[in-house]
Enzyme design. Structure first.
Site, PDB file in Angstrom:
ATOM      1  N   ASN A 147       0.850  -1.201   0.000  1.00 35.68           N
ATOM      2  CA  ASN A 147       0.000   0.000   0.000  1.00 35.68           C
ATOM      3  C   ASN A 147       0.878   1.241   0.000  1.00 35.68           C
ATOM      4  O   ASN A 147       2.102   1.137  -0.072  1.00 35.68           O
ATOM      5  CB  ASN A 147      -0.960  -0.022   1.197  1.00 35.68           C
ATOM      6  CG  ASN A 147      -0.183  -0.107   2.501  1.00 35.68           C
ATOM      7  OD1 ASN A 147       0.558   0.790   2.845  1.00 35.68           O
ATOM      8  ND2 ASN A 147      -0.336  -1.230   3.191  1.00 35.68           N
ATOM      9  N   ALA A 177       1.373   1.275  11.554  1.00 37.38           N
ATOM     10  CA  ALA A 177       1.660   0.616  10.269  1.00 37.38           C
ATOM     11  C   ALA A 177       0.377   0.316   9.503  1.00 37.38           C
ATOM     12  O   ALA A 177      -0.667   0.023  10.093  1.00 37.38           O
ATOM     13  CB  ALA A 177       2.413  -0.688  10.519  1.00 37.38           C
ATOM     14  N   ASP A 187      -3.857 -10.199  12.866  1.00 41.60           N
ATOM     15  CA  ASP A 187      -4.141  -8.799  13.216  1.00 41.60           C
ATOM     16  C   ASP A 187      -3.260  -8.453  14.416  1.00 41.60           C
ATOM     17  O   ASP A 187      -3.545  -8.852  15.558  1.00 41.60           O
ATOM     18  CB  ASP A 187      -5.630  -8.621  13.535  1.00 41.60           C
ATOM     19  CG  ASP A 187      -5.980  -7.148  13.660  1.00 41.60           C
ATOM     20  OD1 ASP A 187      -5.184  -6.386  14.259  1.00 41.60           O
ATOM     21  OD2 ASP A 187      -7.037  -6.749  13.147  1.00 41.60           O
ATOM     22  N   PHE A 190      -4.610   2.829  14.914  1.00 44.06           N
ATOM     23  CA  PHE A 190      -4.912   3.839  13.908  1.00 44.06           C
ATOM     24  C   PHE A 190      -6.051   3.300  13.054  1.00 44.06           C
ATOM     25  O   PHE A 190      -6.260   2.078  12.980  1.00 44.06           O
ATOM     26  CB  PHE A 190      -3.682   4.131  13.044  1.00 44.06           C
ATOM     27  CG  PHE A 190      -2.922   5.350  13.495  1.00 44.06           C
ATOM     28  CD1 PHE A 190      -2.265   5.359  14.704  1.00 44.06           C
ATOM     29  CD2 PHE A 190      -2.904   6.499  12.719  1.00 44.06           C
ATOM     30  CE1 PHE A 190      -1.581   6.482  15.139  1.00 44.06           C
ATOM     31  CE2 PHE A 190      -2.234   7.640  13.130  1.00 44.06           C
ATOM     32  CZ  PHE A 190      -1.564   7.636  14.346  1.00 44.06           C
ATOM     33  N   LYS A 237     -11.714  -4.081  18.535  1.00 42.31           N
ATOM     34  CA  LYS A 237     -10.365  -4.568  18.833  1.00 42.31           C
ATOM     35  C   LYS A 237      -9.988  -4.338  20.299  1.00 42.31           C
ATOM     36  O   LYS A 237      -8.858  -4.579  20.692  1.00 42.31           O
ATOM     37  CB  LYS A 237      -9.349  -3.889  17.911  1.00 42.31           C
ATOM     38  CG  LYS A 237      -9.564  -4.194  16.419  1.00 42.31           C
ATOM     39  CD  LYS A 237      -8.316  -3.922  15.582  1.00 42.31           C
ATOM     40  CE  LYS A 237      -8.602  -4.081  14.099  1.00 42.31           C
ATOM     41  NZ  LYS A 237      -7.399  -4.053  13.254  1.00 42.31           N
TER      42      LYS A 237
HETATM   43  O1  PMT Z   1       2.920   6.212   6.506  1.00 43.10           O
HETATM   44  P1  PMT Z   1       2.280   7.507   6.010  1.00 43.10           P
HETATM   45  O2  PMT Z   1       2.454   7.690   4.522  1.00 43.10           O
HETATM   46  O3  PMT Z   1       2.730   8.695   6.824  1.00 43.10           O
HETATM   47  O4  PMT Z   1       0.701   7.372   6.233  1.00 43.10           O
HETATM   48  C1  PMT Z   1       0.186   7.292   7.542  1.00 43.10           C
HETATM   49  C2  PMT Z   1      -0.984   6.288   7.637  1.00 43.10           C
HETATM   50  C3  PMT Z   1      -2.154   6.768   6.780  1.00 43.10           C
HETATM   51  C4  PMT Z   1      -0.518   4.895   7.157  1.00 43.10           C
HETATM   52  C5  PMT Z   1      -1.371   6.195   9.165  1.00 43.10           C
HETATM   53  O5  PMT Z   1      -1.757   7.469   9.607  1.00 43.10           O
HETATM   54  C6  PMT Z   1      -2.485   5.195   9.390  1.00 43.10           C
HETATM   55  O6  PMT Z   1      -3.659   5.483   9.245  1.00 43.10           O
HETATM   56  N1  PMT Z   1      -2.096   3.945   9.755  1.00 43.10           N
HETATM   57  C7  PMT Z   1      -3.031   2.799   9.883  1.00 43.10           C
HETATM   58  C8  PMT Z   1      -3.269   2.210   8.534  1.00 43.10           C
HETATM   59  C9  PMT Z   1      -4.171   1.009   8.557  1.00 43.10           C
HETATM   60  O7  PMT Z   1      -3.761  -0.057   8.210  1.00 43.10           O
HETATM   61  O8  PMT Z   1      -5.383   1.217   9.024  1.00 43.10           O
HETATM   62  P2  PMT Z   1      -6.525   0.068   9.156  1.00 43.10           P
HETATM   63  O9  PMT Z   1      -7.738   0.863   9.447  1.00 43.10           O
HETATM   64  O10 PMT Z   1      -6.520  -0.841   7.981  1.00 43.10           O
HETATM   65  O11 PMT Z   1      -6.038  -0.751  10.413  1.00 43.10           O
HETATM   66  C10 PMT Z   1      -6.489  -0.489  11.739  1.00 43.10           C
HETATM   67  C11 PMT Z   1      -5.402  -0.736  12.740  1.00 43.10           C
HETATM   68  O12 PMT Z   1      -5.086  -2.131  12.788  1.00 43.10           O
HETATM   69  C12 PMT Z   1      -4.081  -0.027  12.474  1.00 43.10           C
HETATM   70  O13 PMT Z   1      -3.571   0.417  13.721  1.00 43.10           O
HETATM   71  C13 PMT Z   1      -3.177  -1.122  11.894  1.00 43.10           C
HETATM   72  O14 PMT Z   1      -1.804  -0.905  12.214  1.00 43.10           O
HETATM   73  C14 PMT Z   1      -3.721  -2.360  12.608  1.00 43.10           C
HETATM   74  N2  PMT Z   1      -3.597  -3.626  11.854  1.00 43.10           N
HETATM   75  C15 PMT Z   1      -4.296  -3.808  10.701  1.00 43.10           C
HETATM   76  C16 PMT Z   1      -4.226  -5.029  10.054  1.00 43.10           C
HETATM   77  C17 PMT Z   1      -3.416  -6.060  10.595  1.00 43.10           C
HETATM   78  N3  PMT Z   1      -3.306  -7.218   9.987  1.00 43.10           N
HETATM   79  N4  PMT Z   1      -2.711  -5.824  11.715  1.00 43.10           N
HETATM   80  C18 PMT Z   1      -2.799  -4.643  12.361  1.00 43.10           C
HETATM   81  O15 PMT Z   1      -2.145  -4.440  13.392  1.00 43.10           O
END
Ligand code: PMT
Length: 401
Positions: free
Chosen positions: A213, A278, A309, A326, A344
């Protein structure tokens, strides 16, 4: 606005077209209450006159190291002692190199060497110069020596190109200085251990292709720096990104979600706070190939398997750290954030809008909607990512202190 009342800011101005914005920066800093003294390089005088800075700062302007009159009054040692902070805006590639090497061949470099005040660098240069490996290595060195990087921003450049290398706007620099100099985060996380994930993950399809991504790592690295500046011991687990490791941060590089999961689980026991910034790939190829996949039919079908996750696994640990997730959303940011916080079992969530022109992925700025499990919410409005990171760390520190 008086966020800089009684602060002494020494503004270094070096040679570059962005210097035309520096008299306005002086005005903005003074509006916020700062006492500003300006040191100009020889190059800067080709772009703006000392008189402009004298008029806007209300103070004499300093230009020469070997000036008997100046040394008899506010000489380089007095200037170095007077400053609560030194801000160099614009900082040219040449000045960045001189500071990284510790040169003392003009007044500005000498004051920087002789001062214990924190140093802030706002680079301004052509996008190709900014991405040059020599410039990046000098920036990395300066950050390791303790300097804080403000920007650069991206956009149209004076040379007609578009890209990263623009000096941040005077109001953005002023707000960042207010943030750093009036921060209630100083030592707010002292004695705490913070574990952060940043950047994307890459999920191999075969030895030459992967699913990933747009995450650049900027937000996660800014949060790591802010946590370190708040006194925490920081471990940063980074996917494949090209970011400079912040000073005193322990960085571990990983590629895939499974690698990231393993690294987090290895370090989470000692963490007081976990922040999942991340953009972890939710799926990987079920059957990654050892050799390059050959094209044959007009269509091909990929079978994907769910990745672990990481965030949910951390939040369900018996002895879990304060867990901050995030949420990257393209719509209904607040609603999805609330859902993720509950689903979560997080302590806090920071949600941002992604996939738009500014903010989110890759951008130098961001806005966050922050919500905690007690229902308290706060919007951190659009600002450079290091300022947003500082504000988020301030909120986290209040919750864990
Ligand atoms: O890196 P940049 O270019 O500065 O951009 C910043 C950002 C947009 C990446 C950052 O601000 C952000 O939003 N990060 C979270 C991105 C994300 O994966 O969001 P999500 O809504 O899909 O996931 C929710 C949360 O679960 C996140 O904290 C993610 O780290 C976590 N996750 C998701 C999937 C997974 N398999 N494991 C996880 O830990």
């Amino acid at each position: 606005m008086n966020g800089l009342s009684n602060k002494h800011i020494l503004l270094g101005v070096t040679g570059g077209i962005a210097a035309y914005k520096s008299p306005d920066l002086v005005r903005r800093l003074r509006e916020a209450g700062a006492d500003v003294r300006v040191v100009m390089s020889t190059g800067a005088k080709e772009f703006v006159t000392p008189l402009s800075f004298q008029a806007t700062s209300g103070n004499p302007v300093h230009t020469d190291l070997l000036d008997e009159d100046a040394e008899a009054g506010m000489g380089h040692i007095e200037l170095a002692r007077w400053a609560d902070a030194i801000l160099i805006a614009p900082a040219s590639a040449n000045r960045i190199a001189a500071l990284a090497q510790g040169f003392a061949d003009d007044l500005l470099s000498t004051v920087c060497l002789a001062s214990e005040a924190p140093l802030f660098i706002a680079p301004a240069m052509n996008r190709v110069m900014w991405s040059n490996a020599a410039v990046q290595s000098n920036i990395e060195k300066l950050q390791l020596l303790g300097a804080t990087l403000l920007g650069p921003g991206s956009g149209d450049q004076a040379c007609g190109e578009t890209g990263s290398g623009r000096m941040l706007e005077p109001t953005e620099l002023r707000d960042a200085m207010i943030g750093f100099l009036t921060s209630s985060t100083t030592a707010a996380l002292s004695g705490k251990t913070v574990l952060i994930t940043a950047g994307p993950t890459q999920e191999a399809l075969d030895p030459v292709r992967y699913i990933s991504n747009h995450s650049s790592g900027k937000m996660g690295f800014a949060i790591a720096q802010a946590a370190e500046q708040a006194g925490a011991s920081v471990t940063l687990i980074a996917g494949p990104v090209e970011q400079t490791t912040p000073r005193n941060v322990n960085r571990l590089d990983v590629i895939s979600a499974q690698d990231m999961h393993a690294a987090v689980m290895q370090h989470v026991d000692s963490a007081d706070v976990f922040i999942g910034v991340a953009a972890v790939a939710d799926y990987r190829a079920s059957d990654a190939q050892e050799n390059k996949i050959k094209k044959s039919d007009a269509e091909m079908t990929l079978t994907l398997a769910r990745n672990p996750d990481i965030l949910a696994d951390v939040a369900s640990l018996a002895n879990k750290p304060f867990t901050v997730g995030f949420a990257a959303e393209t719509q209904y940011v607040e609603n999805y954030a609330r859902e993720k916080l509950e689903k979560k079992k997080l302590d806090m969530i920071a949600a941002n809008l992604v996939g738009k022109e500014s903010g989110g992925f890759k951008s130098d700025t961001n806005s966050l909607f922050v919500l905690n499990k007690s229902g308290d919410e706060k919007t951190l409005t659009d600002a450079p990512k290091n300022e947003i990171a500082r504000q988020l760390i301030e909120l986290i520190a209040k919750s864990v202190s």
